[in-house]
Write a protein that holds these residues in place. Structure first.
Motif, short mmCIF file in Angstrom:
data_model
loop_
_atom_site.label_atom_id
_atom_site.label_comp_id
_atom_site.label_asym_id
_atom_site.label_seq_id
_atom_site.Cartn_x
_atom_site.Cartn_y
_atom_site.Cartn_z
N LEU A 1 16.64 57.55 50.14
CA LEU A 1 15.43 58.37 50.06
C LEU A 1 14.17 58.27 51.00
O LEU A 1 13.33 58.97 51.23
N ASP A 2 14.30 56.71 51.22
CA ASP A 2 13.19 56.29 52.15
C ASP A 2 13.85 55.85 53.68
O ASP A 2 13.31 55.36 54.36
N GLY A 3 14.86 56.78 53.87
CA GLY A 3 15.41 56.83 55.26
C GLY A 3 14.43 57.25 56.32
O GLY A 3 13.47 58.07 55.94
N ARG A 4 14.81 57.23 57.48
CA ARG A 4 14.03 57.48 58.68
C ARG A 4 12.57 57.13 58.53
O ARG A 4 11.61 57.83 58.64
N ASP A 5 12.45 55.70 58.12
CA ASP A 5 11.06 55.27 57.83
C ASP A 5 10.91 54.10 58.59
O ASP A 5 12.07 53.13 58.83
N PRO A 6 9.88 53.62 59.10
CA PRO A 6 9.71 52.30 59.77
C PRO A 6 10.25 51.17 59.03
O PRO A 6 10.70 50.35 59.59
N ASN A 7 9.91 51.12 57.57
CA ASN A 7 10.63 50.08 57.08
C ASN A 7 12.05 50.00 57.11
O ASN A 7 12.47 48.84 57.35
N GLY A 8 12.74 51.12 57.05
CA GLY A 8 14.19 50.96 57.27
C GLY A 8 14.66 50.41 58.64
O GLY A 8 15.39 49.78 58.67
N TYR A 9 13.90 51.08 59.50
CA TYR A 9 14.23 50.75 61.06
C TYR A 9 13.88 49.17 61.10
O TYR A 9 14.72 48.46 61.70
N ALA A 10 12.85 48.74 60.87
CA ALA A 10 12.51 47.35 60.99
C ALA A 10 13.46 46.58 60.05
O ALA A 10 13.87 45.40 60.36
N GLY A 11 13.83 46.90 58.86
CA GLY A 11 14.71 46.19 57.92
C GLY A 11 16.30 46.08 58.61
O GLY A 11 16.67 44.91 58.82
N VAL A 12 16.77 47.02 59.10
CA VAL A 12 17.99 47.01 59.86
C VAL A 12 17.74 45.97 61.25
O VAL A 12 18.67 45.24 61.52
N ALA A 13 16.58 46.39 61.80
CA ALA A 13 16.47 45.44 63.15
C ALA A 13 16.36 44.12 62.74
O ALA A 13 16.81 43.07 63.42
N TRP A 14 15.71 43.83 61.46
CA TRP A 14 15.50 42.19 61.44
C TRP A 14 17.08 41.59 60.88
O TRP A 14 17.48 40.55 61.21
N SER A 15 17.92 42.49 60.14
CA SER A 15 19.02 41.84 59.45
C SER A 15 20.00 41.68 60.86
O SER A 15 20.90 40.58 60.75
N ILE A 16 20.01 42.67 61.60
CA ILE A 16 21.04 42.58 62.55
C ILE A 16 20.64 42.25 64.20
O ILE A 16 21.16 41.64 64.80
N GLY A 17 19.31 42.45 64.30
CA GLY A 17 18.97 42.31 65.61
C GLY A 17 17.94 41.17 65.64
O GLY A 17 17.33 40.69 66.77
N GLY A 18 17.52 40.49 64.36
CA GLY A 18 16.79 39.31 64.69
C GLY A 18 14.98 39.60 64.87
O GLY A 18 14.40 38.79 65.15
N VAL A 19 14.76 41.01 64.91
CA VAL A 19 13.39 41.42 64.97
C VAL A 19 12.44 40.76 63.78
O VAL A 19 12.82 40.53 62.50
N HIS A 20 11.57 40.12 64.10
CA HIS A 20 10.48 39.71 63.22
C HIS A 20 10.86 38.34 62.49
O HIS A 20 10.56 37.80 61.43
N ASP A 21 12.04 37.74 63.00
CA ASP A 21 12.74 36.45 62.56
C ASP A 21 12.66 35.41 63.76
O ASP A 21 12.16 35.90 64.94
N ARG A 22 13.46 34.31 63.40
CA ARG A 22 13.52 33.43 64.53
C ARG A 22 14.99 32.88 64.65
O ARG A 22 15.99 33.36 63.89
N PRO A 23 15.43 32.34 65.89
CA PRO A 23 16.67 31.89 66.01
C PRO A 23 17.18 30.83 64.81
O PRO A 23 16.28 29.90 64.65
N TRP A 24 18.41 30.87 64.31
CA TRP A 24 18.67 29.77 63.26
C TRP A 24 19.90 29.21 63.81
O TRP A 24 20.40 29.50 65.02
N PHE A 25 20.60 28.46 62.97
CA PHE A 25 22.03 27.60 63.55
C PHE A 25 22.74 28.57 63.87
O PHE A 25 23.14 29.52 63.23
#
Length: 450
Positions: free
Chosen positions: A391-415
């Motif tokens: 229901l909250d699709g097509r939303d900046p939260n959803g775009y940023a959430g997927v980008a964080w999980s898969i693309g490392g957006v707003h995160d840092r490199p890990w092991f």
């Protein structure tokens, strides 16, 4: 008083003589709406009528019936609430860049006010409308507590770089709202034929409306009251347990603008709940949510893997040919036919309820990365599933959430590890340390069998 930092003139025109139009878009509510308040004030200053219009596009990023149903029922409530204030409401169907200028000409408008969205499609509509209007087009950020343009002039690297900027301005901008005064005289408008509008939709009916969450401004207010009374006190302790039921369930209302984030923040701040829970919730409501708007506003590739930071793209490219123990098609993901019962339960939660618990959404997206042929394909799959069912699709939260999980957006490199490269890893055993996984699985496997 409306803070002028919320207001942006999108073209170079001056106010003319004629009605003020509020082109309602992202913020679909009457109460606590800075854009509507500004339009009302502008009409008063110009001594002109105020009219509210919503342009219903024939398709909005392929939204299915579930989303249109929730939105239209909320807009029906908006129409009734505005009528009580003697403010006419219009709904016009068609492409906004065509229909809004046409409507403004028909009404002999003197100014147009709209609300803020960082999404490309909305910004392009406004660019085209502003170019064709011989009238001023004002944009008012009624969605963010700290207006997106004011919070930062660039894409922020992470929450830690964004948080100080937001907090430095909250004291000035986290204020109460003035009362929306009714118009003195009623301006006649024909009631919207909501039944006809619903029948004319070409949205995909296979994604049916949800029954557990009622749409609209009143329902949103009731949902907030219930959260404050019954769930906020345990939020800090239990928010990562999808079995606990402590989440606010406000994200669909925030997405459709049926409730104000600023109003929520004021109510939470004024509550007598534990500081730890209030702080945890406000971090997500304000810092993380507004960081998502920042990401989409300053990165035009927010809906693509290409928008990911360089370190993440390079790392995932280096692991592009790593062996994947499992590979699934988009259809297998959509129908929850993986080997992982926990992942399947998360997908079933999304399909049947229109949302995934926030912690499980991270696990859900990261496993799509692990079981896809490439990071690009994983990003596309996760985005498509989220936008289709949430229901909250097509939303900046959803775009940023997927980008964080898969693309490392707003995160840092890990092991570094196979497939994931330096992207943060999650697994089922980590979930089991946080909550009763079997209980969560049972809830949604039962739904599948019904």
């Amino acid at each position: 008083m409306i803070d002028p930092r919320r207001i942006t003139l999108l073209n170079n025109c001056r106010d003319a003589s004629g009605p003020v139009i509020y082109w309602m878009s992202r913020d679909q509510r009457v109460r606590h709406n800075w854009a509507l308040l500004f339009a009302r004030k502008k009409a008063e200053q110009l001594q002109q009528p105020l009219k509210v219009v919503f342009t219903l596009a024939p398709s909005f990023l392929n939204a299915p019936l579930r989303h249109y149903d929730f939105m239209l029922k909320g807009l029906h409530e908006v129409e009734r609430a505005l009528r009580r204030l003697n403010i006419p409401f219009y709904l016009v169907q068609g492409e906004p860049e065509i229909e809004l200028p046409r409507f403004a000409r028909e009404m002999k408008a003197g100014a147009v006010v709209t609300d803020f969205s960082p999404l490309k499609i909305s910004r392009e509509w406004k660019r085209r409308v502003g170019a064709h209007l011989p009238l001023p087009l004002y944009e008012v950020d009624a969605h963010n507590i700290v207006p997106c343009r004011i919070a930062s002039a660039k894409q922020e690297y992470a929450a830690r770089t964004f948080r100080p900027k937001i907090k430095s301005l909250l004291g000035e901008l986290l204020t109460g709202f003035p009362q929306l005064e009714p118009l003195e005289a009623t301006t006649e408008s024909h009631p919207v034929d909501w039944s006809s509008i619903s029948c004319s939709l070409k949205a995909d009916h296979r994604v049916a409306p949800v029954e557990w969450l009622k749409p609209g401004e009143e329902a949103a207010a009731n949902c907030l009251d219930t959260f404050l009374e019954k769930r906020l006190s345990s939020y800090a302790e239990l928010r990562n347990d999808p079995n606990s039921g402590v989440l606010s369930n406000l994200s669909p209302y925030l997405h459709f603008g049926q409730i104000s984030a600023q109003y929520i923040a004021l109510r939470v701040s004024e509550s007598r709940m534990p500081d730890e829970s209030r702080s945890a919730f406000l971090e997500e409501l304000i810092v993380r949510r507004e960081l998502s708007d920042n990401y989409c506003f300053y990165n035009d590739r927010y809906d693509s893997f290409d928008g990911s930071p360089t370190w993440a793209k390079e790392s995932l490219m280096n692991h592009r040919n790593d062996h994947r123990e499992y590979l699934y098609t988009a259809d297998e993901f959509a129908t929850a036919k993986t080997h992982d019962r926990l992942w399947n339960a998360a997908q079933l939660e999304l399909v049947t309820t229109g949302k995934i618990h926030g912690y499980m959404r991270m696990y859900w997206a990261k496993k799509i990365l692990e079981w896809s042929e490439s990071a690009e394909q994983a990003f596309e799959t996760a985005m498509a599933l989220n936008d289709r069912y949430a229901l909250d699709g097509r939303d900046p939260n959803g775009y940023a959430g997927v980008a964080w999980s898969i693309g490392g957006v707003h995160d840092r490199p890990w092991f570094e590890r196979p497939v994931y490269g330096k992207i943060r890893y999650m697994n089922a055993s980590g979930c089991a340390r946080k909550f009763d996984v079997a209980r969560y699985i049972a809830r949604f496997e039962e739904k599948k069998s019904m």
